[in-house]
Design an enzyme around this catalytic site. Structure first.
Site, PDB file in Angstrom:
ATOM      1  N   PHE A  31       2.636   8.042  -1.288  1.00  0.00           N
ATOM      2  CA  PHE A  31       1.980   6.940  -1.302  1.00  0.00           C
ATOM      3  C   PHE A  31       0.584   7.287  -1.503  1.00  0.00           C
ATOM      4  CE2 PHE A  31       5.106   6.582   2.323  1.00  0.00           C
ATOM      5  CZ  PHE A  31       6.235   6.176   1.615  1.00  0.00           C
ATOM      6  N   TRP A  60       0.837  -1.203  -0.041  1.00  0.00           N
ATOM      7  CA  TRP A  60       0.064  -0.090  -0.020  1.00  0.00           C
ATOM      8  C   TRP A  60       0.873   1.168   0.001  1.00  0.00           C
ATOM      9  CZ3 TRP A  60      -0.226   4.027   3.598  1.00  0.00           C
ATOM     10  CH2 TRP A  60      -1.283   4.867   3.505  1.00  0.00           C
ATOM     11  N   HIS A  61       1.968   1.139   0.867  1.00  0.00           N
ATOM     12  CA  HIS A  61       2.939   2.356   0.761  1.00  0.00           C
ATOM     13  C   HIS A  61       3.476   2.839  -0.522  1.00  0.00           C
ATOM     14  CE1 HIS A  61       2.466   1.679   5.078  1.00  0.00           C
ATOM     15  NE2 HIS A  61       2.523   2.667   5.116  1.00  0.00           N
ATOM     16  N   GLY A  62       3.620   1.889  -1.410  1.00  0.00           N
ATOM     17  CA  GLY A  62       4.503   2.082  -2.496  1.00  0.00           C
ATOM     18  C   GLY A  62       4.672   0.764  -3.543  1.00  0.00           C
TER      19      GLY A  62
END
Lengths: 382, 492
Positions: free
Chosen positions: B492, B341-343
């Site tokens: 993000f 989800w962060h990247g």
């Protein structure tokens, strides 16, 4: 009762902010009134030292890096574009301690001597220039100039530096430079670590957004109409400088404190030096590699063992690649050095180990001239 | 719009008084339109995308509510989630997916040129997508009724303080606050100003000044870094991301509070956590709570929570009650997704799996320390947790998996502790910050306790002390305020 409590809570919440704003305004107005103009160039070198860049007929022959480098290159073309002696260096080359009217630096003196015999000279120097930076700059200039001889100083302090300054990064995007750097491990590392110029401007976070237009308009207006706003950048500089002074005061750091080797950086810088020498050997460019003058009337700010080992490493590399090695550490006598501003709170002026007076520049220029002559690195017309 | 800018402060100074001067319906319109304007200050062309996502869930939630058949409700929910995740996939993960697919095919000898995809990641898409998904799912679960008033619902999704980087809020927590039209409260307003000032201080004074040190360190070749350098960079980036992200949350919470809207806290001294589990009760609380309710617990097959607080730590306890699936597998899968989800990079997956590993280890190790004296358990727990958490930031910040693993490897090589690869200032700054965070926490704790004990009699001392603190904060924010860097979580 509840209402009184509410008023008290409100006061407790709001009052400190209001008073805080008032204190800030009063203090900043007072500081703004009593503020002396800060010249950050002077902060770095000290008030005792001035910058001098050599010129010929009002055209620079001594530049810093790519930004003003075009002027040096244009001047060289105008003078006939002959093979050139290239002198790279750090602030020792462009700074004169206790500078008096009429004083010039070693680049100017050597240039004047060389032109008499139809030899050309160009110099590039930047404060704390690392050997990695010299490597990039050398490859950049090599693709533009017929370099006959390279004068390259080996400075122990500069092996503690790392990375490239923004002004050199455009050189990495030039094909000949990329090709040359790709041939060596350190060159490839430099290319990977410095892919692009990092925008460090005040609006960098707003690039490509409509907000940038609005923010610029507001800050421009504030700068024009509010003198305190205009001084923010100077205040930031002052703050950083104060932190630097406090650090030095707390830890007892001064100009004579021992600067230890930083192994990771040392290895990279020596690798860069090796690559320069290798590149010169391949291109049959003469090299005079010299250990820079260091004041010898006091104990140097280095760990003796590390400094001796550094000199030995440099000498070994120069002999490996057929460069002329000159250890001129003791060239400039103690009386031709000077002092610099205190580097701690309320401290006294300190010894300057890097920048000497005009007399020192004369000695350096003469030595370089003699080395060029003795090794037949000057053109035949001499 | 970036919070650390003069334009945002002027924007806030215009919107807040206008907000308080309007009746309820125009007030909602003000929130909605000002939020659109706030987003448009970044890129106007992505406003329709955000509104489309909002509209999809508004319609889906209403359709779910009016449907009587469970299968139909499920179908609508699936369509809604697919659209939301589809958009997220296209803008955030398509390039990553194509890149990896081509790499995978090349193993079988199939050589395909990598396409050049010019896709810009819309700001805040990961945040507002999660928010809209939670809304539709909550309606499906029957936790909330769908909102009929589109402007009210859209205000919840687009509310500018939390639009770009959270906190990720539940409809139940916010919509009723918009609906009740809170009346002006000077205490709320003052506290809001305080939060905004704290946030600006954390961002422009601390995070932005740490950034050059961190950037320089991580730009260096791993070979030129020693083990001490790796630790230093891990700690420095850990502090940078904490200051940066908690700054955003502070300003978001403060801006909303100035308008009488209360958000839950998103950070609570995370680096003082004395276990990996507790860390996730203190760090990015709204995200880990979202992951708990919409991913972990449904995957584990146990009942869900309904609030954006508590974090994953709560799930770890509750899910053991009646799990239907292999909890360990679910835990690792959840963390891998949370990392992603962060990247779109394997480094984030590695970061997630690293945390899952230590949470699992903690589950096994915690019972062993049960008989210990509490303060000793806490102290030892903190001394173990802090370095573990800080090392997790290495893959989070490193350019690629190779660099991250090489940096971790250095930590376990004793000969790498005998030298230094960076300037002395870097280590000094790290040590000062670490010390300040610890001392700051205890000083604040002491101050709050003292202030409570002495109450009103201490009022002059308290006002004087806080005035000086605010004079310093305001002064430093004034000097350093400039949009020199975006917030880290914007990517993000």
């Amino acid at each position: 009762m509840t209402e009184i409590k509410h008023i008290k809570t409100s006061l407790l919440i709001g009052l400190p902010i209001v008073i805080g704003v008032i204190i800030f305004i009063v203090v900043s107005m007072f500081l703004n009134l009593t503020r002396e103009e800060t010249r950050f160039e002077e902060l770095a070198l000290g008030k005792e030292t001035k910058i001098y860049r050599a010129m010929y007929q009002d055209v620079l022959v001594h530049c810093s890096e790519l930004t003003d480098g075009a002027m040096c290159l244009d001047g060289w073309k105008q003078r006939g574009g002959h093979p050139v002696t290239l002198w790279l260096g750090n602030s020792q080359l462009h700074a004169i301690n206790q500078m008096k009217s009429g004083d010039v630096n070693s680049v100017q003196l050597l240039y004047d001597k060389l032109t008499k015999s139809d030899n050309d000279l160009l110099a590039f120097s930047e404060p704390n220039a690392s050997l990695q930076e010299h490597y990039v700059l050398f490859e950049y200039l090599k693709s533009r100039l017929p370099i006959r001889t390279l004068l390259l100083p080996a400075v122990f302090d500069d092996t503690r530096e790392n990375g490239l300054r923004d002004g050199l990064i455009p050189a990495l995007h030039e094909l000949p430079v990329m090709d040359e750097l790709s041939k060596t491990k350190i060159g490839r590392e430099i290319l990977t670590e410095n892919k692009s110029v990092k925008d460090t401007g005040d609006m960098a976070g707003l690039n490509d957004t409509p907000q940038k237009v609005v923010e610029s308009a507001i800050t421009d207006w504030l700068t024009e109409h509010w003198s305190l706003w205009d001084t923010r950048s100077a205040m930031r500089g002052q703050l950083y400088n104060s932190l630097y002074l406090w650090r030095n005061s707390v830890f007892g750091i001064n100009a004579q404190s021992k600067r230890k080797i930083i192994p990771g950086r040392y290895v990279k810088n020596l690798a860069a030096l090796k690559s320069i020498l290798q590149s010169c050997a391949e291109q049959k460019i003469n090299v005079i590699l010299y250990i820079v003058p260091l004041r010898n009337d006091v104990e140097p700010p280095y760990v003796t063992k590390e400094y001796v080992s550094f000199k030995k490493d440099v000498e070994l590399l120069s002999s490996e690649y057929g460069a002329v090695f000159a250890d001129i550490e003791g060239l400039v006598p103690g009386e031709l050095w000077g002092r610099k501003d205190a580097t701690s709170i309320n401290g006294e002026a300190e010894l300057d180990f890097m920048h000497f007076q005009a007399g020192g520049h004369r000695l350096l220029a003469e030595t370089m001239f003699e080395l060029l002559q003795a090794n037949h690195f000057l053109s035949d017309s001499q | 719009m970036i919070f650390n800018s003069v334009s945002f402060l002027i924007f806030l100074a215009l919107v807040v008084p206008l907000y308080w001067s309007l009746p309820r319906t125009p007030r909602l319109w003000l929130i909605f339109l000002s939020s659109i304007m706030f987003y448009g200050f970044w890129r106007v062309e992505f406003i329709p995308l955000m509104l489309f996502s909002t509209l999809v869930d508004y319609t889906a939630a209403r359709a779910i509510d009016t449907s009587t058949q469970l299968s139909r409700k499920r179908l609508i929910l699936t369509i809604s989630i697919s659209i939301n995740l589809g958009l997220l996939f296209y803008f955030k993960y398509l390039y990553f997916f194509v890149d990896n697919a081509i790499d995978a095919l090349s193993i079988f000898g199939l050589q395909i040129d990598k396409p050049v995809l010019d896709i810009i990641l819309p700001l805040g898409i990961s945040f507002y997508t999660f928010q809209t998904i939670s809304y539709t799912v909550d309606v499906y679960r029957g936790f909330i009724r769908p909102e009929k008033n589109f402007v009210l619902y859209a205000s919840y999704v687009t509310f500018f303080p939390q639009l770009i980087a959270g906190p990720i809020l539940r409809a139940k927590e916010v919509i009723h606050q918009f609906l009740h039209r809170p009346s002006f409260n000077i205490v709320d307003f003052g506290n809001g100003v305080r939060w905004v000032l704290y946030g600006l201080f954390l961002k422009v004074v601390l995070a932005d000044n740490l950034a050059p040190l961190v950037d320089d360190g991580f730009a260096q070749s791993v070979l030129s870094l020693s083990a001490i350098d790796v630790w230093t960079l891990a700690f420095l980036f850990g502090f940078q991301i904490y200051f940066d992200f908690s700054a955003y949350s502070h300003i978001a919470i403060g801006s909303a509070r100035m308008m009488g809207i209360h958000f839950p806290e998103n950070f609570h001294y995370p680096y003082l956590a004395h276990s990996p589990r507790e860390f996730w009760r203190r760090w990015h609380i709204s995200l880990s709570s979202w992951i708990r309710d919409y991913l972990y617990l449904p995957l584990a097959g146990v009942s869900v929570q309904d609030r954006s607080t508590g974090g994953l730590a709560v799930a770890a306890q509750d899910s053991r009650d009646n799990p239907k699936r292999n909890l360990l597998l679910v835990l690792f899968l959840t963390w891998a997704i949370m990392g992603l989800w962060h990247g779109a990079n394997w480094t984030f997956v590695l970061w997630g799996i690293y945390h899952a590993t230590f949470i699992t280890l903690y589950r096994f190790a915690a019972p062993l320390a049960k008989s210990w004296i509490e303060w000793r358990t806490k102290l030892i727990g903190w001394a173990i947790t802090l370095p573990i958490v800080m090392l997790s930031w290495v893959p989070f910040r490193a350019e690629n998996i190779g660099d991250a693993l090489a940096m971790w490897k250095k930590v376990f090589m004793w000969q790498e502790y005998s030298w230094l690869g960076m300037r002395e200032n870097t280590y000094l700054v790290m040590a000062i910050i670490l010390l300040s965070v610890i001392v700051g926490y205890f000083v604040r704790k002491w101050y709050v306790r003292t202030a409570e004990n002495y109450g009103v009699t201490n009022i002059i001392f308290r006002v004087a002390l806080e005035s000086i603190i605010f004079a310093v904060i305001i002064g430093l924010v004034f000097v350093f305020l400039r949009p020199i860097q975006q917030f880290i979580y914007f990517q993000f």
